[in-house]
Scaffold this motif. Structure first.
Motif, PDB file in Angstrom:
ATOM      1  N   HIS B  29       6.116  -6.755   6.084  1.00 30.85           N
ATOM      2  CA  HIS B  29       5.419  -6.686   4.741  1.00 30.85           C
ATOM      3  C   HIS B  29       6.468  -7.111   3.492  1.00 30.85           C
ATOM      4  CE1 HIS B  29       2.437  -3.278   5.796  1.00 30.85           C
ATOM      5  NE2 HIS B  29       2.292  -4.506   6.656  1.00 30.85           N
ATOM      6  N   ASP B  30       5.874  -7.404   2.284  1.00 29.36           N
ATOM      7  CA  ASP B  30       6.747  -7.893   1.443  1.00 29.36           C
ATOM      8  C   ASP B  30       6.014  -7.301  -0.036  1.00 29.36           C
ATOM      9  OD1 ASP B  30       4.708 -10.876   1.271  1.00 29.36           O
ATOM     10  OD2 ASP B  30       4.285  -9.091   0.929  1.00 29.36           O
ATOM     11  N   THR B  31       5.094  -6.385   0.077  1.00 30.40           N
ATOM     12  CA  THR B  31       5.052  -5.756  -1.387  1.00 30.40           C
ATOM     13  C   THR B  31       4.938  -4.189  -1.005  1.00 30.40           C
ATOM     14  OG1 THR B  31       3.393  -7.775  -1.393  1.00 30.40           O
ATOM     15  CG2 THR B  31       2.744  -5.900  -2.793  1.00 30.40           C
ATOM     16  N   VAL B  32       5.573  -3.582  -2.245  1.00 28.46           N
ATOM     17  CA  VAL B  32       5.838  -2.121  -2.249  1.00 28.46           C
ATOM     18  C   VAL B  32       4.778  -1.668  -3.414  1.00 28.46           C
ATOM     19  CG1 VAL B  32       7.453  -0.486  -2.458  1.00 28.46           C
ATOM     20  CG2 VAL B  32       7.764  -2.514  -0.985  1.00 28.46           C
ATOM     21  N   SER B  33       4.186  -0.749  -3.225  1.00 26.40           N
ATOM     22  CA  SER B  33       3.676   0.241  -4.093  1.00 26.40           C
ATOM     23  C   SER B  33       4.098   1.501  -4.133  1.00 26.40           C
ATOM     24  CB  SER B  33       2.141  -0.010  -4.056  1.00 26.40           C
ATOM     25  OG  SER B  33       1.872  -1.207  -3.906  1.00 26.40           O
ATOM     26  N   GLN B  44      -1.737   8.900  -7.663  1.00 27.49           N
ATOM     27  CA  GLN B  44      -1.708   8.173  -8.848  1.00 27.49           C
ATOM     28  C   GLN B  44      -0.777   6.958  -8.665  1.00 27.49           C
ATOM     29  OE1 GLN B  44      -3.749   8.997 -11.549  1.00 27.49           O
ATOM     30  NE2 GLN B  44      -4.830  10.549 -10.124  1.00 27.49           N
ATOM     31  N   PHE B  45      -1.333   5.682  -8.934  1.00 26.89           N
ATOM     32  CA  PHE B  45      -0.779   4.439  -8.748  1.00 26.89           C
ATOM     33  C   PHE B  45       0.413   4.401 -10.006  1.00 26.89           C
ATOM     34  CE2 PHE B  45       0.125   0.088  -7.755  1.00 26.89           C
ATOM     35  CZ  PHE B  45       0.184  -0.472  -9.020  1.00 26.89           C
ATOM     36  N   ILE B  46       1.554   4.117  -9.611  1.00 29.51           N
ATOM     37  CA  ILE B  46       2.860   4.158 -10.428  1.00 29.51           C
ATOM     38  C   ILE B  46       2.804   2.535 -11.055  1.00 29.51           C
ATOM     39  CG2 ILE B  46       5.062   4.695 -11.183  1.00 29.51           C
ATOM     40  CD1 ILE B  46       5.081   6.873  -9.170  1.00 29.51           C
ATOM     41  N   PHE B  47       3.385   1.737  -9.826  1.00 30.26           N
ATOM     42  CA  PHE B  47       3.683   0.535 -10.019  1.00 30.26           C
ATOM     43  C   PHE B  47       3.760  -0.227  -8.806  1.00 30.26           C
ATOM     44  CE2 PHE B  47       7.838   2.043 -11.647  1.00 30.26           C
ATOM     45  CZ  PHE B  47       8.315   2.238 -10.407  1.00 30.26           C
ATOM     46  N   GLN B  48       3.424  -1.639  -8.703  1.00 34.87           N
ATOM     47  CA  GLN B  48       3.628  -2.521  -7.554  1.00 34.87           C
ATOM     48  C   GLN B  48       4.855  -3.439  -7.640  1.00 34.87           C
ATOM     49  OE1 GLN B  48       0.636  -5.371  -6.003  1.00 34.87           O
ATOM     50  NE2 GLN B  48       0.293  -3.692  -4.399  1.00 34.87           N
ATOM     51  N   TYR B  49       5.521  -3.698  -6.516  1.00 38.77           N
ATOM     52  CA  TYR B  49       6.503  -4.885  -6.701  1.00 38.77           C
ATOM     53  C   TYR B  49       6.261  -5.673  -5.721  1.00 38.77           C
ATOM     54  CZ  TYR B  49       9.573  -2.682 -10.194  1.00 38.77           C
ATOM     55  OH  TYR B  49       9.918  -2.285 -11.499  1.00 38.77           O
ATOM     56  N   GLN B  56       2.106  -5.140 -11.027  1.00 40.00           N
ATOM     57  CA  GLN B  56       1.110  -4.269 -11.696  1.00 40.00           C
ATOM     58  C   GLN B  56       1.760  -2.809 -11.867  1.00 40.00           C
ATOM     59  OE1 GLN B  56      -3.235  -4.374 -10.925  1.00 40.00           O
ATOM     60  NE2 GLN B  56      -2.558  -5.110  -8.722  1.00 40.00           N
ATOM     61  N   ARG B  57       1.113  -1.992 -13.071  1.00 34.32           N
ATOM     62  CA  ARG B  57       1.631  -0.949 -13.264  1.00 34.32           C
ATOM     63  C   ARG B  57       0.403   0.056 -13.870  1.00 34.32           C
ATOM     64  NH1 ARG B  57       6.862   0.562 -15.307  1.00 34.32           N
ATOM     65  NH2 ARG B  57       6.679   2.719 -16.113  1.00 34.32           N
ATOM     66  N   GLY B  58       0.735   1.321 -13.469  1.00 33.47           N
ATOM     67  CA  GLY B  58      -0.375   2.251 -13.843  1.00 33.47           C
ATOM     68  C   GLY B  58       0.271   2.884 -15.127  1.00 33.47           C
ATOM     69  N   ASN B  59      -0.668   4.108 -15.574  1.00 30.80           N
ATOM     70  CA  ASN B  59      -0.380   4.770 -16.775  1.00 30.80           C
ATOM     71  C   ASN B  59       0.832   5.646 -16.654  1.00 30.80           C
ATOM     72  OD1 ASN B  59      -2.538   3.459 -17.873  1.00 30.80           O
ATOM     73  ND2 ASN B  59      -4.147   4.938 -17.083  1.00 30.80           N
TER      74      ASN B  59
END
Lengths: 113, 116
Positions: B29-33, B44-49, B56-59
């Motif tokens: 895997h290469d993507t981390v959320s 609750q989504f914080i951000f993704q790298y 992407q970024r949450g609120n």
């Protein structure tokens, strides 16, 4: 803003009975995920639903997706104690997959012997 | 095949302090959320790298920041901790959108952060 609602929030049912958990979401999406979480544990993926009319089954659990109604259901057949957990649905609004997931509030399911 | 691993498992801090949480993604895997899960709530989504950049970024306020390293592992940093930051912080990994094969995100066991 995307909103994902589940009902019921709490469900107590006897072993052997059938029941359905509902997941409604507010904006268009073709990707919906179901996860299970045991107390103090992480999230375990149950189903990935990728198109309108998708139906997936695993053991006593069956999930379906109606994108036109913006509704997914998780049906439990002949419940057993092992299914006691909190169930979450999650929607990916981006339609690319595996991006920003918006989760529902969860349904805490307790199976009574 | 190791899944998503997070450290530490538990952490206690006081208001105003800073904290760093760590995550190693599942092999391949290469993507981390990152997600924050308050007690009795959904994550609750914080951000993704991806590719070492925030995609992407949450609120969440700027007090929440992150980093991804060349080996795809990631850190979540929270500054000026507030009582309301007490939660379970979950890391999830996946393959990039173009190669993910429509697979779900895989979650780690989380870090339980308590703010006193």
């Amino acid at each position: 803003e995307l909103k994902v609602e589940q009902n019921p929030l709490f469900l107590s049912m006897q072993e052997g009975k059938n029941y359905t958990i509902y997941c409604n979401y507010s904006t268009t999406s073709d990707r919906l995920y179901w996860y299970r979480q045991d107390p103090g544990k992480s999230l375990e993926s149950l189903f990935v639903l990728l198109s309108n009319g998708a139906v997936k089954q695993e053991g006593r659990l069956m999930a379906s997706l109606d994108t036109k109604a913006r509704l997914s259901t998780l049906h439990i057949t002949a419940a057993v104690h092992d299914l006691s957990a909190t169930y979450f649905c999650a929607v990916d609004r981006t339609n690319f997959g595996n991006e920003k997931l918006t989760f529902g509030t969860g349904t805490r399911l307790t199976i009574i012997p | 095949d190791a899944g998503v691993t997070q450290s530490p498992t538990h952490l206690i801090k006081t208001r105003g302090q800073q904290v760093t949480l760590r995550c190693s993604p599942k092999s391949g895997h290469d993507t981390v959320s990152w997600y924050q899960q308050a007690l009795g709530q959904g994550p609750q989504f914080i951000f993704q790298y991806y590719e070492e950049e925030e995609r992407q970024r949450g609120n969440f306020p700027d007090r929440f920041s992150g980093h991804q390293f060349p080996n795809y592992s990631s850190e979540l940093n929270v500054n000026a901790l507030l009582l309301g930051d007490s939660a379970l912080y979950l890391c999830a990994s996946s393959r990039d959108r173009g190669r993910n094969g429509n697979q779900p995100q895989h979650f780690g066991d989380g870090t339980r952060l308590s703010i006193l």
